[in-house]
Design an enzyme around this catalytic site. Sequence first.
Site, PDB file in Angstrom:
ATOM      1  N   TYR A  22       0.798  -1.231   0.000  1.00 42.66           N
ATOM      2  CA  TYR A  22       0.000   0.000   0.000  1.00 42.66           C
ATOM      3  C   TYR A  22       0.834   1.287   0.000  1.00 42.66           C
ATOM      4  O   TYR A  22       0.258   2.374  -0.014  1.00 42.66           O
ATOM      5  CB  TYR A  22      -0.947  -0.013   1.216  1.00 42.66           C
ATOM      6  CG  TYR A  22      -1.937  -1.154   1.155  1.00 42.66           C
ATOM      7  CD1 TYR A  22      -2.856  -1.246   0.109  1.00 42.66           C
ATOM      8  CD2 TYR A  22      -1.950  -2.156   2.126  1.00 42.66           C
ATOM      9  CE1 TYR A  22      -3.756  -2.300   0.037  1.00 42.66           C
ATOM     10  CE2 TYR A  22      -2.856  -3.208   2.063  1.00 42.66           C
ATOM     11  CZ  TYR A  22      -3.753  -3.277   1.013  1.00 42.66           C
ATOM     12  OH  TYR A  22      -4.647  -4.311   0.930  1.00 42.66           O
ATOM     13  N   ASN A  73     -12.987   4.211  -1.548  1.00 43.75           N
ATOM     14  CA  ASN A  73     -12.157   3.020  -1.437  1.00 43.75           C
ATOM     15  C   ASN A  73     -12.789   2.190  -0.326  1.00 43.75           C
ATOM     16  O   ASN A  73     -12.558   2.450   0.848  1.00 43.75           O
ATOM     17  CB  ASN A  73     -10.704   3.362  -1.100  1.00 43.75           C
ATOM     18  CG  ASN A  73      -9.833   2.108  -1.043  1.00 43.75           C
ATOM     19  OD1 ASN A  73     -10.354   0.977  -0.998  1.00 43.75           O
ATOM     20  ND2 ASN A  73      -8.528   2.285  -1.037  1.00 43.75           N
ATOM     21  N   HIS A  79     -15.278  -6.478  -1.050  1.00 43.61           N
ATOM     22  CA  HIS A  79     -15.455  -7.895  -1.374  1.00 43.61           C
ATOM     23  C   HIS A  79     -16.574  -8.555  -0.584  1.00 43.61           C
ATOM     24  O   HIS A  79     -16.801  -9.754  -0.724  1.00 43.61           O
ATOM     25  CB  HIS A  79     -14.129  -8.636  -1.126  1.00 43.61           C
ATOM     26  CG  HIS A  79     -12.928  -7.874  -1.597  1.00 43.61           C
ATOM     27  ND1 HIS A  79     -12.746  -7.537  -2.914  1.00 43.61           N
ATOM     28  CD2 HIS A  79     -11.887  -7.301  -0.916  1.00 43.61           C
ATOM     29  CE1 HIS A  79     -11.617  -6.835  -3.024  1.00 43.61           C
ATOM     30  NE2 HIS A  79     -11.084  -6.674  -1.832  1.00 43.61           N
ATOM     31  N   ASP A  86     -25.811  -1.253  -1.650  1.00 47.64           N
ATOM     32  CA  ASP A  86     -27.204  -0.791  -1.664  1.00 47.64           C
ATOM     33  C   ASP A  86     -27.305   0.696  -1.325  1.00 47.64           C
ATOM     34  O   ASP A  86     -28.136   1.409  -1.889  1.00 47.64           O
ATOM     35  CB  ASP A  86     -28.048  -1.600  -0.673  1.00 47.64           C
ATOM     36  CG  ASP A  86     -28.423  -2.975  -1.210  1.00 47.64           C
ATOM     37  OD1 ASP A  86     -28.114  -3.267  -2.381  1.00 47.64           O
ATOM     38  OD2 ASP A  86     -29.025  -3.747  -0.452  1.00 47.64           O
ATOM     39  N   HIS A  99      -8.924   1.791  -5.605  1.00 51.83           N
ATOM     40  CA  HIS A  99      -8.035   0.925  -4.828  1.00 51.83           C
ATOM     41  C   HIS A  99      -6.595   1.380  -5.018  1.00 51.83           C
ATOM     42  O   HIS A  99      -6.204   1.782  -6.120  1.00 51.83           O
ATOM     43  CB  HIS A  99      -8.148  -0.538  -5.266  1.00 51.83           C
ATOM     44  CG  HIS A  99      -9.533  -1.070  -5.080  1.00 51.83           C
ATOM     45  ND1 HIS A  99     -10.040  -1.382  -3.848  1.00 51.83           N
ATOM     46  CD2 HIS A  99     -10.528  -1.287  -5.968  1.00 51.83           C
ATOM     47  CE1 HIS A  99     -11.294  -1.773  -3.982  1.00 51.83           C
ATOM     48  NE2 HIS A  99     -11.615  -1.725  -5.260  1.00 51.83           N
ATOM     49  N   LEU A 100      -5.837   1.291  -3.950  1.00 54.75           N
ATOM     50  CA  LEU A 100      -4.398   1.575  -4.039  1.00 54.75           C
ATOM     51  C   LEU A 100      -3.715   0.481  -4.851  1.00 54.75           C
ATOM     52  O   LEU A 100      -2.908   0.747  -5.745  1.00 54.75           O
ATOM     53  CB  LEU A 100      -3.799   1.615  -2.628  1.00 54.75           C
ATOM     54  CG  LEU A 100      -4.255   2.795  -1.764  1.00 54.75           C
ATOM     55  CD1 LEU A 100      -4.225   2.416  -0.293  1.00 54.75           C
ATOM     56  CD2 LEU A 100      -3.391   4.002  -2.023  1.00 54.75           C
ATOM     57  N   SER A 101      -4.050  -0.772  -4.519  1.00 55.71           N
ATOM     58  CA  SER A 101      -3.421  -1.918  -5.178  1.00 55.71           C
ATOM     59  C   SER A 101      -4.274  -2.370  -6.365  1.00 55.71           C
ATOM     60  O   SER A 101      -5.444  -1.974  -6.490  1.00 55.71           O
ATOM     61  CB  SER A 101      -3.277  -3.071  -4.173  1.00 55.71           C
ATOM     62  OG  SER A 101      -4.555  -3.511  -3.734  1.00 55.71           O
ATOM     63  N   ARG A 110     -10.095 -11.251  -3.663  1.00 55.85           N
ATOM     64  CA  ARG A 110     -10.148  -9.800  -3.927  1.00 55.85           C
ATOM     65  C   ARG A 110     -10.628  -9.484  -5.347  1.00 55.85           C
ATOM     66  O   ARG A 110     -10.788  -8.327  -5.714  1.00 55.85           O
ATOM     67  CB  ARG A 110      -8.775  -9.159  -3.710  1.00 55.85           C
ATOM     68  CG  ARG A 110      -8.293  -9.231  -2.284  1.00 55.85           C
ATOM     69  CD  ARG A 110      -6.994  -8.464  -2.095  1.00 55.85           C
ATOM     70  NE  ARG A 110      -6.289  -8.944  -0.917  1.00 55.85           N
ATOM     71  CZ  ARG A 110      -6.529  -8.535   0.333  1.00 55.85           C
ATOM     72  NH1 ARG A 110      -7.406  -7.599   0.559  1.00 55.85           N
ATOM     73  NH2 ARG A 110      -5.861  -9.044   1.346  1.00 55.85           N
TER      74      ARG A 110
END
Length: 149
Positions: A22, A73, A79, A86, A99-101, A110
């Site tokens: 990260y 994020n 997940h 909703d 997402h960072l990754s 993931r």
Amino acid sequence: MKVLLIHGPNLHLLGRRQPEVYGTQTLTDINAPLLEIAAQRGVELKIFQSNHEGEIVSVIGDNIDWADGVLINPASYTHTSVAIRDALSAVNLPVIEIHLSNIYAREPFRHRSYINPVAVGVIGGFGAYSYVLALDAIIHILQESQHVH
Ligand code: DQA
């Protein structure tokens, strides 16, 4: 133009959390340039971090009349969370998932995102720069739309 940015669980630990995945920037380091860019571009940016699913659900709903768009994020809730998905559907605002990754280059659990189908798009894999790209993208989307506060 008003944008709500939500950081999900464990992102308050950035800088110390798995830096090889990260990066070494803290959440404050990530937020600072976003606030600068927002100010330069005439955007009001409200930033919120929570480790609690229900709090994230509430903040989304609470901003239904404030926000023009949402950057999120969802972290691990990406997940798992039907509730956050909703909430995003309910407010019916343009959403960009961040997402960072690169979640698709990581463990199979993931690879599934509950948020993805209710987002305009997903930006991930660029570390802190994912957020800069997402802010630029939401500004672009909102400039094209008529429904801006
Ligand atoms: C993350 C990816 C998620 O899989 C993970 O649970 C996180 C962070 C990212 O920014 O890369 O907490 O959303």
